[in-house]
Every structure is written in C-alpha cells, then in structure tokens.
Design a protein around this motif. Structure first.
Motif, PDB file in Angstrom:
ATOM      1  N   ALA A 189     -13.051  14.226   7.709  1.00  0.00           N
ATOM      2  CA  ALA A 189     -12.403  13.479   6.634  1.00  0.00           C
ATOM      3  C   ALA A 189     -11.278  14.292   5.996  1.00  0.00           C
ATOM      4  O   ALA A 189     -10.226  13.742   5.649  1.00  0.00           O
ATOM      5  CB  ALA A 189     -13.424  13.073   5.576  1.00  0.00           C
ATOM      6  N   ILE A 190     -11.485  15.587   5.851  1.00  0.00           N
ATOM      7  CA  ILE A 190     -10.443  16.446   5.289  1.00  0.00           C
ATOM      8  C   ILE A 190      -9.219  16.438   6.209  1.00  0.00           C
ATOM      9  O   ILE A 190      -8.084  16.306   5.748  1.00  0.00           O
ATOM     10  CB  ILE A 190     -10.961  17.884   5.069  1.00  0.00           C
ATOM     11  CG1 ILE A 190     -12.030  17.918   3.967  1.00  0.00           C
ATOM     12  CG2 ILE A 190      -9.814  18.835   4.719  1.00  0.00           C
ATOM     13  CD1 ILE A 190     -12.802  19.221   3.884  1.00  0.00           C
ATOM     14  N   ALA A 191      -9.445  16.578   7.494  1.00  0.00           N
ATOM     15  CA  ALA A 191      -8.331  16.569   8.451  1.00  0.00           C
ATOM     16  C   ALA A 191      -7.558  15.252   8.369  1.00  0.00           C
ATOM     17  O   ALA A 191      -6.321  15.252   8.329  1.00  0.00           O
ATOM     18  CB  ALA A 191      -8.843  16.812   9.870  1.00  0.00           C
ATOM     19  N   ARG A 192      -8.274  14.133   8.314  1.00  0.00           N
ATOM     20  CA  ARG A 192      -7.606  12.825   8.203  1.00  0.00           C
ATOM     21  C   ARG A 192      -6.823  12.721   6.903  1.00  0.00           C
ATOM     22  O   ARG A 192      -5.693  12.226   6.866  1.00  0.00           O
ATOM     23  CB  ARG A 192      -8.621  11.686   8.291  1.00  0.00           C
ATOM     24  CG  ARG A 192      -9.062  11.359   9.693  1.00  0.00           C
ATOM     25  CD  ARG A 192      -9.829  10.047   9.755  1.00  0.00           C
ATOM     26  NE  ARG A 192     -10.932   9.975   8.800  1.00  0.00           N
ATOM     27  CZ  ARG A 192     -12.168  10.422   9.035  1.00  0.00           C
ATOM     28  NH1 ARG A 192     -12.453  10.978  10.193  1.00  0.00           N
ATOM     29  NH2 ARG A 192     -13.108  10.308   8.127  1.00  0.00           N
ATOM     30  N   SER A 193      -7.403  13.202   5.815  1.00  0.00           N
ATOM     31  CA  SER A 193      -6.743  13.132   4.509  1.00  0.00           C
ATOM     32  C   SER A 193      -5.462  13.965   4.492  1.00  0.00           C
ATOM     33  O   SER A 193      -4.429  13.513   3.987  1.00  0.00           O
ATOM     34  CB  SER A 193      -7.697  13.609   3.412  1.00  0.00           C
ATOM     35  OG  SER A 193      -7.077  13.558   2.144  1.00  0.00           O
ATOM     36  N   VAL A 194      -5.513  15.153   5.055  1.00  0.00           N
ATOM     37  CA  VAL A 194      -4.315  15.999   5.117  1.00  0.00           C
ATOM     38  C   VAL A 194      -3.222  15.295   5.919  1.00  0.00           C
ATOM     39  O   VAL A 194      -2.064  15.244   5.510  1.00  0.00           O
ATOM     40  CB  VAL A 194      -4.644  17.385   5.713  1.00  0.00           C
ATOM     41  CG1 VAL A 194      -3.373  18.157   6.062  1.00  0.00           C
ATOM     42  CG2 VAL A 194      -5.509  18.184   4.746  1.00  0.00           C
ATOM     43  N   GLU A 195      -3.609  14.732   7.057  1.00  0.00           N
ATOM     44  CA  GLU A 195      -2.622  14.006   7.874  1.00  0.00           C
ATOM     45  C   GLU A 195      -2.013  12.834   7.105  1.00  0.00           C
ATOM     46  O   GLU A 195      -0.800  12.609   7.162  1.00  0.00           O
ATOM     47  CB  GLU A 195      -3.268  13.498   9.165  1.00  0.00           C
ATOM     48  CG  GLU A 195      -3.478  14.579  10.188  1.00  0.00           C
ATOM     49  CD  GLU A 195      -3.906  13.990  11.514  1.00  0.00           C
ATOM     50  OE1 GLU A 195      -3.005  13.593  12.283  1.00  0.00           O
ATOM     51  OE2 GLU A 195      -5.123  13.927  11.768  1.00  0.00           O
TER      52      GLU A 195
END
Length: 156
Positions: free
Chosen positions: A77-83
């Motif tokens: 979820a963090i990776a998706r949010s950063v993207e």
C-alpha cells in the motif's frame, strides 16, 4: 511453467548498473522527496529516513528514502501511495520497480530518488542506514494516527 525470478538484494541494488539516463526535467529532487514522504505518511508508513548522497562523490542517487510497514499488505500500500502521489503531483512515474509482490521489500527508482519500503521485520536485516552511515541522514517523525491512546483513560 514460468521460473520464479529471485528478488535483488537491496544492499547491492545501488551498486548495479542502471540503464536509465539521469533526470533532465520534471520536479526538483526536493519536491519529489516531499511528495514521496507525503505518500508514505498517507498510509501510515513509519520510521522514515532520508539519506542525502549529494555530499558523496560518485553517488548513485541524490537521496534514498527508507521506511517500513507493519505488514506485507501495508508495504504494498505504501508503494502504491507513493506512486499515486508522484504521478498526480508531478506526472512522474518510477523508472524501475522491484519486489512489489512479496511484501517484504519494495523499491521505487526515480533515478535521483530511490525509495526503499521494508516490512518492519526485514529492515534491520538489510541495514541500509548503517551501510550508508557516511552520508547525512534525516529521520522524519511518525505521524500520530489520531486514535486515543487506551493508556490515557482509566479502567472502570
């Protein structure tokens, strides 16, 4: 049957050759770092550390941003949010992504900014902060989650 590809080791990723030209346009490094940190905080990523490589000769990036999630799902979820944050604010997508499906470690490579997102149990194993101890590091305080602390209320 498709062979499973081994995930790269985060400690050696920065020393391997990358086939991406350096950034010549787009947001400044500082603006990109701000958006990355806000993307991490949006989904309650913790223990954010920014490592500044600008003072080191022959560095592979201007900044590393390292954080952790409490579960495999949160790491993803963090990776998706950063993207999402970097795409919406700067029309900027990572040039490379690694480890997004395992949930133990994810990497987003924006050329001058490299984001490492670890599961809390794996961060210490790789020790990136210790590996790059000669570079200045900035710890970003965790955001409060807004929920009351049970210890603040007496038992009835």
């Amino acid at each position: 049957m498709e062979e499973q590809q081994a995930q790269p080791d985060p400690r050696t990723y920065a020393t391997t050759h990358r086939n991406a030209p350096e950034r010549t346009s787009g947001p400044s490094t500082d603006d990109l770092v701000t958006s990355v940190v806000e993307g991490i905080q949006e989904v309650k990523g913790q223990s954010i550390c920014i490592i500044d490589f600008t003072t080191l000769p022959n560095s592979v990036a201007a900044r590393f941003i390292i954080c952790e999630g409490q579960s495999n799902t949160q790491v993803e979820a963090i990776a998706r949010s950063v993207e999402e944050f970097t795409e919406k604010r700067h029309d900027e997508s990572p040039w490379a992504k690694q480890g997004l499906r395992g949930g133990q470690w994810a990497l987003l490579d924006y050329a001058d900014v490299v984001v490492h997102i670890f599961h809390k149990d794996w961060r210490g194993h790789y020790g990136l902060e210790e590996l790059w101890a000669d570079a200045p590091q900035q710890a970003i305080p965790d955001l409060e989650d807004g929920r009351p602390n049970p210890e603040d209320f007496p038992e009835y």
